[in-house]
Design a protein around this motif. Structure first.
Motif, PDB file in Angstrom:
ATOM      1  N   ASP A  13      17.410  13.419   5.920  1.00 49.79           N
ATOM      2  CA  ASP A  13      16.063  12.948   5.574  1.00 49.79           C
ATOM      3  C   ASP A  13      15.958  11.434   5.503  1.00 49.79           C
ATOM      4  O   ASP A  13      14.893  10.872   5.747  1.00 49.79           O
ATOM      5  CB  ASP A  13      15.618  13.498   4.201  1.00 49.79           C
ATOM      6  CG  ASP A  13      15.519  14.999   4.185  1.00 49.79           C
ATOM      7  OD1 ASP A  13      15.613  15.600   5.267  1.00 49.79           O
ATOM      8  OD2 ASP A  13      15.346  15.560   3.086  1.00 49.79           O
ATOM      9  N   LYS A  50       0.845  -1.197   0.000  1.00 50.31           N
ATOM     10  CA  LYS A  50       0.000   0.000   0.000  1.00 50.31           C
ATOM     11  C   LYS A  50       0.882   1.249   0.000  1.00 50.31           C
ATOM     12  O   LYS A  50       2.079   1.181   0.259  1.00 50.31           O
ATOM     13  CB  LYS A  50      -0.872  -0.002   1.263  1.00 50.31           C
ATOM     14  CG  LYS A  50      -1.921  -1.113   1.249  1.00 50.31           C
ATOM     15  CD  LYS A  50      -2.885  -0.922   2.376  1.00 50.31           C
ATOM     16  CE  LYS A  50      -2.435  -1.458   3.650  1.00 50.31           C
ATOM     17  NZ  LYS A  50      -2.538  -2.479   4.408  1.00 50.31           N
ATOM     18  N   ASN A  51       0.240   2.408  -0.226  1.00 49.35           N
ATOM     19  CA  ASN A  51       0.970   3.678  -0.174  1.00 49.35           C
ATOM     20  C   ASN A  51       1.596   3.857   1.213  1.00 49.35           C
ATOM     21  O   ASN A  51       0.985   3.527   2.214  1.00 49.35           O
ATOM     22  CB  ASN A  51       0.033   4.861  -0.436  1.00 49.35           C
ATOM     23  CG  ASN A  51      -0.480   4.878  -1.860  1.00 49.35           C
ATOM     24  OD1 ASN A  51      -1.675   4.917  -2.093  1.00 49.35           O
ATOM     25  ND2 ASN A  51       0.414   4.826  -2.808  1.00 49.35           N
ATOM     26  N   GLY A  52       2.788   4.399   1.211  1.00 48.53           N
ATOM     27  CA  GLY A  52       3.445   4.732   2.474  1.00 48.53           C
ATOM     28  C   GLY A  52       4.040   3.554   3.209  1.00 48.53           C
ATOM     29  O   GLY A  52       4.530   3.684   4.329  1.00 48.53           O
ATOM     30  N   ARG A 108      15.595  11.081  -3.916  1.00 47.72           N
ATOM     31  CA  ARG A 108      14.484  11.913  -3.438  1.00 47.72           C
ATOM     32  C   ARG A 108      14.924  13.187  -2.750  1.00 47.72           C
ATOM     33  O   ARG A 108      14.162  14.140  -2.648  1.00 47.72           O
ATOM     34  CB  ARG A 108      13.641  11.114  -2.438  1.00 47.72           C
ATOM     35  CG  ARG A 108      12.830  10.040  -3.059  1.00 47.72           C
ATOM     36  CD  ARG A 108      11.653   9.671  -2.178  1.00 47.72           C
ATOM     37  NE  ARG A 108      11.980   8.635  -1.220  1.00 47.72           N
ATOM     38  CZ  ARG A 108      11.061   7.942  -0.559  1.00 47.72           C
ATOM     39  NH1 ARG A 108       9.787   8.192  -0.716  1.00 47.72           N
ATOM     40  NH2 ARG A 108      11.422   7.002   0.299  1.00 47.72           N
ATOM     41  N   THR A 141       9.250   2.561  -1.863  1.00 45.68           N
ATOM     42  CA  THR A 141      10.222   3.490  -2.445  1.00 45.68           C
ATOM     43  C   THR A 141      11.496   3.525  -1.607  1.00 45.68           C
ATOM     44  O   THR A 141      12.599   3.636  -2.149  1.00 45.68           O
ATOM     45  CB  THR A 141       9.614   4.906  -2.539  1.00 45.68           C
ATOM     46  OG1 THR A 141       8.367   4.802  -3.214  1.00 45.68           O
ATOM     47  CG2 THR A 141      10.516   5.859  -3.282  1.00 45.68           C
ATOM     48  N   LYS A 178      16.513   7.274   9.794  1.00 48.19           N
ATOM     49  CA  LYS A 178      15.256   7.042  10.527  1.00 48.19           C
ATOM     50  C   LYS A 178      15.015   8.173  11.532  1.00 48.19           C
ATOM     51  O   LYS A 178      15.966   8.634  12.184  1.00 48.19           O
ATOM     52  CB  LYS A 178      15.348   5.691  11.242  1.00 48.19           C
ATOM     53  CG  LYS A 178      14.063   5.273  11.905  1.00 48.19           C
ATOM     54  CD  LYS A 178      14.102   3.814  12.271  1.00 48.19           C
ATOM     55  CE  LYS A 178      13.871   2.990  11.024  1.00 48.19           C
ATOM     56  NZ  LYS A 178      13.863   1.580  11.211  1.00 48.19           N
TER      57      LYS A 178
HETATM   58  N1  ATP Z   1      13.516   9.381   7.829  1.00 49.02           N
HETATM   59  C1  ATP Z   1      12.401   8.676   8.021  1.00 49.02           C
HETATM   60  N2  ATP Z   1      12.259   7.884   9.139  1.00 49.02           N
HETATM   61  C2  ATP Z   1      11.159   7.157   9.334  1.00 49.02           C
HETATM   62  N3  ATP Z   1      10.098   7.132   8.501  1.00 49.02           N
HETATM   63  C3  ATP Z   1      10.179   7.889   7.389  1.00 49.02           C
HETATM   64  C4  ATP Z   1      11.334   8.692   7.097  1.00 49.02           C
HETATM   65  N4  ATP Z   1      11.128   9.320   5.923  1.00 49.02           N
HETATM   66  C5  ATP Z   1       9.897   8.953   5.503  1.00 49.02           C
HETATM   67  N5  ATP Z   1       9.321   8.100   6.384  1.00 49.02           N
HETATM   68  C6  ATP Z   1       8.003   7.471   6.287  1.00 49.02           C
HETATM   69  O1  ATP Z   1       8.104   6.435   5.317  1.00 49.02           O
HETATM   70  C7  ATP Z   1       6.886   6.347   4.614  1.00 49.02           C
HETATM   71  C8  ATP Z   1       7.155   6.498   3.131  1.00 49.02           C
HETATM   72  O2  ATP Z   1       7.687   5.350   2.661  1.00 49.02           O
HETATM   73  P1  ATP Z   1       7.818   5.165   1.077  1.00 49.02           P
HETATM   74  O3  ATP Z   1       7.828   6.447   0.385  1.00 49.02           O
HETATM   75  O4  ATP Z   1       8.952   4.239   0.886  1.00 49.02           O
HETATM   76  O5  ATP Z   1       6.417   4.449   0.812  1.00 49.02           O
HETATM   77  P2  ATP Z   1       5.852   3.771  -0.475  1.00 49.02           P
HETATM   78  O6  ATP Z   1       5.449   2.392  -0.064  1.00 49.02           O
HETATM   79  O7  ATP Z   1       6.775   3.891  -1.607  1.00 49.02           O
HETATM   80  O8  ATP Z   1       4.581   4.656  -0.718  1.00 49.02           O
HETATM   81  P3  ATP Z   1       3.907   5.185  -2.073  1.00 49.02           P
HETATM   82  O9  ATP Z   1       3.311   3.972  -2.716  1.00 49.02           O
HETATM   83  O10 ATP Z   1       2.892   6.127  -1.515  1.00 49.02           O
HETATM   84  O11 ATP Z   1       4.967   5.853  -2.864  1.00 49.02           O
HETATM   85  C9  ATP Z   1       6.015   7.489   5.007  1.00 49.02           C
HETATM   86  O12 ATP Z   1       4.990   6.992   5.839  1.00 49.02           O
HETATM   87  C10 ATP Z   1       6.935   8.416   5.754  1.00 49.02           C
HETATM   88  O13 ATP Z   1       6.285   9.070   6.790  1.00 49.02           O
END
Ligand code: ATP
Length: 359
Positions: free
Chosen positions: A59, A31-33, A53, A37, A62
């Motif tokens: 950034d 799922k998203n988030g 990114r 990525t 963690k």
């Molecule tokens: N430095 C960080 N430490 C912990 N969590 C983080 C950090 N940076 C981003 N996140 C969290 O990681 C999640 C994003 O993960 P990612 O972009 O890999 O997801 P995704 O599965 O690719 O989502 P999408 O399908 O929406 O692109 C977000 O919920 C964000 O809040």
């Protein structure tokens, strides 16, 4: 060349761990988030020392943690090798086969091409997006380009300080000479690269998307057309142009000439893609560009790069996804895809990682 496994510690939202990859097809589904990525980003980061990114290392660490580390084992046509990055106080340390190395020694051991939604900025964004992109891509296959660019950027900074201090002594002239020499090297390599990749780009665009179109990539440098000129002629042209802008540079107080002023244009059927192409055409142009980057790297290094495609579903409909996967079946390239949707029948070909990256 392929990645065997990857370990990460304190990387974004990923739970610390190790992933064993398939030699060919790997798919992160979720799922998203969820962190799909982030896994692709951790692969890209370990290979290049950069994120696709963000420019800010903080950034990717963690939240509430101070350092991160990644470790990757890969195989090229000779043997098994490993690379690793550790960060300490936001500074990166690079390791090759467990020995600490400089970034210059680290870069280009393993090559990666990524295709992410933000890549659309290569067409719609500012010239800086395109310059950064091509600088990085040319450097991956040509270390000499990277070294010239690094020298040039140092000289440019110093040259601008001379302008600021209104110091036009003999030392300024010495820097000027070096400045022009580096410009000639960089623009020549940029021009040669764009000439080659433009041919591949057109072939790949036609093969993958539309065999009736013509796609051309052109290089626009800051002092005019250098087509068919040798280095001496380029230097002559550069110096002629410099004569015209010399006083303006002194008046403005910074360099008005050089690779930091260049741009690259995509022309689809004679029209600039930025202003005239549809969203779908723009995505297809970028995809064809990435495939052409792969072809260039194979030619230059006789090794296959790793290819990452983030969020494939947001780019392509099922027919295009199907033809892309078919395309990769016939090539010896390790592919990492992330997607929110199952790839249907094609999913069977992939090693699937589902929620095992962030628990
Ligand atoms: N430095 C960080 N430490 C912990 N969590 C983080 C950090 N940076 C981003 N996140 C969290 O990681 C999640 C994003 O993960 P990612 O972009 O890999 O997801 P995704 O599965 O690719 O989502 P999408 O399908 O929406 O692109 C977000 O919920 C964000 O809040």
């Amino acid at each position: 060349m392929f990645i065997k496994n990857l370990s990460y510690f304190n990387f974004r939202n990923l739970i610390d761990g190790n992933l064993e990859f398939d030699k060919k097809f790997n798919l992160f589904l979720g799922k998203n988030g969820q962190g799909k990525t982030s896994v692709l980003e951790s692969i890209y980061f370990t290979i290049t020392g950069q994120s696709f990114r963000t420019k800010n290392i903080k950034d990717i660490i963690k939240y509430e943690k101070l350092k991160l580390a990644t470790y990757l084992e890969y195989e090229d046509k000779f043997s098994e090798k490993n690379i690793a990055i550790k960060t300490i106080s936001n500074k990166k340390e690079y390791f090759y086969n467990k020995k600490k190395v400089t970034y210059d020694e680290y870069l280009g051991r393993l090559n990666v091409i990524s295709f992410i939604p933000e890549d659309i900025n290569l067409i719609i964004g500012s010239p800086m997006n395109r310059r950064n992109f091509f600088d990085y891509e040319i450097s991956q296959g040509n270390t000499s380009y990277y070294i010239h660019l690094k020298n040039y950027n140092k000289i440019l900074k110093i040259r601008n300080t001379f302008f600021k201090n209104k110091d036009f002594s003999e030392i300024f002239e010495i820097y000027n000479q070096k400045f022009f020499e580096e410009i000639v090297e960089i623009v020549t390599m940029r021009y040669e690269y764009i000439k080659k990749i433009s041919i591949l780009l057109n072939l790949n665009y036609r093969k993958l998307f539309d065999n009736k179109s013509e796609l051309i990539l052109t290089y626009k440098n800051s002092f005019g057309d250098i087509t068919k000129l040798n280095k001496n002629q380029i230097m002559k042209k550069l110096l002629e142009y410099y004569k015209k802008i010399k006083d303006k540079e002194k008046k403005y107080g910074y360099s008005l000439i050089g690779p930091q002023k260049d741009d690259f244009l995509f022309l689809l059927n004679g029209k600039e893609a930025k202003s005239f192409s549809s969203q779908g055409e723009k995505k297809s142009i970028i995809f064809a560009l990435k495939i052409s980057e792969i072809d260039m790297l194979i030619k230059e290094k006789s090794e296959t790069p790793i290819f990452l495609i983030d969020d494939i579903s947001s780019y392509f409909d099922s027919i295009r996804k199907e033809s892309i996967i078919k395309y990769f079946e016939n090539r010896e390239i390790q592919l990492f895809l992330s997607s929110t949707d199952d790839l249907g029948i094609n999913s069977k070909k992939f090693k699937i990682f589902k929620g095992d990256v962030n628990g």
